[in-house]
Design a protein around this motif. Structure first.
Motif, PDB file in Angstrom:
ATOM      1  N   GLU A  17       1.016  -1.299  -0.186  1.00 55.60           N
ATOM      2  CA  GLU A  17      -0.002  -0.010   0.005  1.00 55.60           C
ATOM      3  C   GLU A  17       0.621   1.229   0.093  1.00 55.60           C
ATOM      4  O   GLU A  17       0.587   2.355  -0.717  1.00 55.60           O
ATOM      5  CB  GLU A  17      -1.012  -0.068   1.321  1.00 55.60           C
ATOM      6  N   ILE A  18       1.756   1.274   0.943  1.00 53.18           N
ATOM      7  CA  ILE A  18       2.894   2.691   0.837  1.00 53.18           C
ATOM      8  C   ILE A  18       3.385   2.467  -0.333  1.00 53.18           C
ATOM      9  O   ILE A  18       3.563   3.858  -0.980  1.00 53.18           O
ATOM     10  CB  ILE A  18       3.742   2.368   2.076  1.00 53.18           C
ATOM     11  N   GLY A  19       3.957   1.722  -0.879  1.00 56.14           N
ATOM     12  CA  GLY A  19       4.777   1.648  -2.132  1.00 56.14           C
ATOM     13  C   GLY A  19       3.846   2.019  -3.449  1.00 56.14           C
ATOM     14  O   GLY A  19       4.233   2.930  -4.148  1.00 56.14           O
ATOM     15  N   GLU A  20       2.822   1.630  -3.528  1.00 57.34           N
ATOM     16  CA  GLU A  20       1.645   1.993  -4.634  1.00 57.34           C
ATOM     17  C   GLU A  20       1.572   3.544  -4.365  1.00 57.34           C
ATOM     18  O   GLU A  20       1.368   4.239  -5.517  1.00 57.34           O
ATOM     19  CB  GLU A  20       0.502   1.301  -4.441  1.00 57.34           C
ATOM     20  N   GLU A  21       1.424   4.040  -3.151  1.00 55.97           N
ATOM     21  CA  GLU A  21       1.161   5.246  -3.027  1.00 55.97           C
ATOM     22  C   GLU A  21       1.969   6.038  -3.256  1.00 55.97           C
ATOM     23  O   GLU A  21       1.792   7.365  -4.216  1.00 55.97           O
ATOM     24  CB  GLU A  21       0.508   5.619  -1.465  1.00 55.97           C
ATOM     25  N   LEU A  22       3.508   5.824  -3.041  1.00 56.08           N
ATOM     26  CA  LEU A  22       4.544   6.586  -3.286  1.00 56.08           C
ATOM     27  C   LEU A  22       4.718   6.688  -4.697  1.00 56.08           C
ATOM     28  O   LEU A  22       5.135   7.614  -5.277  1.00 56.08           O
ATOM     29  CB  LEU A  22       5.652   6.055  -2.632  1.00 56.08           C
ATOM     30  N   VAL A  23       4.777   5.431  -5.524  1.00 52.18           N
ATOM     31  CA  VAL A  23       4.961   5.333  -6.981  1.00 52.18           C
ATOM     32  C   VAL A  23       4.107   6.171  -7.873  1.00 52.18           C
ATOM     33  O   VAL A  23       4.384   6.962  -8.532  1.00 52.18           O
ATOM     34  CB  VAL A  23       5.058   3.986  -7.328  1.00 52.18           C
ATOM     35  N   ALA A  24       2.719   6.325  -7.190  1.00 56.40           N
ATOM     36  CA  ALA A  24       1.887   6.864  -7.995  1.00 56.40           C
ATOM     37  C   ALA A  24       1.847   8.317  -7.826  1.00 56.40           C
ATOM     38  O   ALA A  24       1.765   9.134  -8.579  1.00 56.40           O
ATOM     39  CB  ALA A  24       0.184   6.720  -7.390  1.00 56.40           C
ATOM     40  N   ARG A  25       2.372   8.938  -6.484  1.00 51.33           N
ATOM     41  CA  ARG A  25       2.711  10.453  -6.365  1.00 51.33           C
ATOM     42  C   ARG A  25       3.893  10.728  -7.126  1.00 51.33           C
ATOM     43  O   ARG A  25       3.977  11.833  -7.433  1.00 51.33           O
ATOM     44  CB  ARG A  25       2.798  10.451  -5.151  1.00 51.33           C
ATOM     45  N   PHE A  26       4.802   9.848  -7.279  1.00 51.69           N
ATOM     46  CA  PHE A  26       5.918   9.883  -8.065  1.00 51.69           C
ATOM     47  C   PHE A  26       5.888  10.140  -9.523  1.00 51.69           C
ATOM     48  O   PHE A  26       6.392  11.204 -10.152  1.00 51.69           O
ATOM     49  CB  PHE A  26       7.216   8.880  -7.700  1.00 51.69           C
ATOM     50  N   VAL A  27       5.185   9.372 -10.266  1.00 53.91           N
ATOM     51  CA  VAL A  27       4.797   9.494 -11.492  1.00 53.91           C
ATOM     52  C   VAL A  27       3.778  10.678 -11.815  1.00 53.91           C
ATOM     53  O   VAL A  27       3.712  11.098 -12.906  1.00 53.91           O
ATOM     54  CB  VAL A  27       4.589   8.227 -11.933  1.00 53.91           C
ATOM     55  N   GLN A  28       3.247  11.179 -11.006  1.00 52.18           N
ATOM     56  CA  GLN A  28       2.228  12.211 -11.062  1.00 52.18           C
ATOM     57  C   GLN A  28       2.898  13.490 -11.357  1.00 52.18           C
ATOM     58  O   GLN A  28       3.798  13.795 -10.605  1.00 52.18           O
ATOM     59  CB  GLN A  28       1.161  12.454  -9.766  1.00 52.18           C
ATOM     60  N   PRO A  29       2.507  14.350 -12.261  1.00 54.55           N
ATOM     61  CA  PRO A  29       3.042  15.739 -12.145  1.00 54.55           C
ATOM     62  C   PRO A  29       2.929  16.467 -11.047  1.00 54.55           C
ATOM     63  O   PRO A  29       2.048  16.411 -10.187  1.00 54.55           O
ATOM     64  CB  PRO A  29       2.248  16.415 -13.481  1.00 54.55           C
TER      65      PRO A  29
END
Length: 299
Positions: free
Chosen positions: A152-164
Motif C-alpha cells: 500500500e505504501i509503495g503504490e501510494e509513493l510510486v503513484a505520487r512520484f509519476v504524477q506531475p
C-alpha cells in the motif's frame, strides 16, 4: 512517625508492582525480538536479489526511465517517517522524529516543498500535536508488519512520484526509519528512495574480467516498469521490519532500565522506612523512660 512509615511502605509496594510490570514487558520484548530479527534475515535475500536485478537494468541499459532519471528541478519532496504504534521504548520514536525534522529542515533550506507520510500512531500523534498535516498515515501494523502494508505504501509513493508536480505529485521520496544495529544500538537511517539510488551497484570489472552481457525481454522500459515497484516495496518492507526489530530492542532496553530503577527505589525507600521505624522505636523508648522517671519517688 507512624504516618511517614506508612507512606514509605506504600511507595515500596508501588515500586514492587511497577517492577513486576516492567520485568514482564522486558521478557515479552525479548521473546518478540527474535521473531522480528528472523523476519529481517529472511527478507534480506529477496531484497538483495531484486536490488541486483534493478542494478543490472539501470547500469547496462541506455534508458531514461522516470524512476531512475534525476529530474532537472526538484520542487516537491516526500518524507516517509516510520515510527511505532506504542510507546515505552525509550528514545526510539524521538530519534526517528528528530531525524525527520532535520531532513525536513535541510530540504526546505534547498527550496523544496516537503510533504509527509507517516507510519505508526506515535508519528501521527506527533504531527497532530503540532497541528501539522500528513498526506497519509498507516497505523496498527508496526509490531508485526505485513507485506500488504508495504504494498500500500509503495503504490501510494510510486503513484505520487509519476504524477506531475502541478497535480500534487512529488519529485523525490525519502524514508526515515530506525535501523537495527544491535540489541543496544538502533540508529535512525535516512535513505533517498526515489529517484532510484542503486546501493548495491555492479562492481567494475578488472583487467582479466569480461563485461557481462544482458538481453532484456521485453524492452528495458517494460522491465523497469515491472521491477522498480517491486524494488520499492521490498525496500519499504525492509524498513518496516528493521523498525519493528529496533522497537522491540528499544523496549527491552527501556524496560530493563525501568526494572533497575524500581530496584533502586525499593532499596532507598526500604532504608528510609527502616530509619523511620528505628526513630519511632527510639521515641517510644524515650517516652517510656521519661514516664517511668516521672512516676518515680521524689528525692
Amino acid at each position: 512517625m507512624g504516618a511517614q512509615l506508612r507512606v514509605y511502605r506504600q511507595k515500596i509496594r508501588s515500586a514492587q508492582t511497577t517492577k513486576k510490570i516492567t520485568r514482564a514487558m522486558e521478557l515479552i520484548a525479548a521473546s518478540r525480538i527474535q521473531k522480528a530479527l528472523a523476519r529481517v534475515q529472511a527478507s534480506a535475500p529477496y531484497a538483495r536479489a531484486v536490488t541486483r536485478a534493478v542494478s543490472a537494468v539501470a547500469t547496462y541499459s541506455n534508458v531514461n526511465h522516470v524512476l531512475t532519471t534525476e529530474p532537472e528541478r526538484i520542487d516537491r519532496a516526500a518524507v516517509v517517517v516510520f515510527a511505532s504504534d506504542r510507546g515505552l521504548a525509550g528514545a526510539f520514536n524521538a530519534n526517528v522524529l528528530k531525524a525527520s525534522e532535520e531532513l525536513t529542515t535541510l530540504l526546505q533550506g534547498q527550496g523544496k516543498q516537503v510533504v509527509h507520510y507517516v507510519v505508526g500512531r506515535r508519528a501521527v500523534g506527533y504531527f497532530a500535536f503540532r497541528k501539522r498535516t500528513a498526506e497519509r498515515a498507516w497505523v496498527g501494523d508496526t509490531d508485526t508488519p505485513s507485506f500488504t502494508t508495504a504494498q500500500e505504501i509503495g503504490e501510494e509513493l510510486v503513484a505520487r512520484f509519476v504524477q506531475p508536480t502541478a497535480e500534487g505529485g512529488v519529485d523525490e521520496i525519502h524514508i526515515v526509519y530506525n535501523r537495527f544495529v544491535s540489541m543496544l544500538t538502533q540508529e535512525p537511517e535516512v535513505v533517498r528512495l526515489l529517484p532510484l539510488e542503486v546501493v548495491e551497484g555492479v562492481e567494475e570489472p578488472g583487467d582479466t574480467q569480461i563485461l557481462p552481457l544482458y538481453e532484456f525481454e521485453p524492452e528495458a522500459d517494460a522491465v523497469l516498469d515491472a521491477l522498480l515497484p517491486v524494488y520499492i516495496e521490498s525496500r519499504i518492507f525492509n524498513a518496516l521490519l528493521q523498525s519493528a526489530a529496533s522497537k522491540q530492542a528499544a523496549t527491552q532496553k527501556a524496560m530493563s532500565a525501568a526494572s533497575d530503577n524500581a530496584d533502586t527505589l525499593i532499596r532507598d525507600y526500604t532504608r528510609l522506612a527502616n530509619n523511620a521505624r528505628q526513630a519511632e522505636i527510639t521515641q517510644q523508648i524515650s517516652e517510656i523512660v521519661g514516664g517511668a522517671d516521672a512516676l518515680g519517688p521524689v528525692k
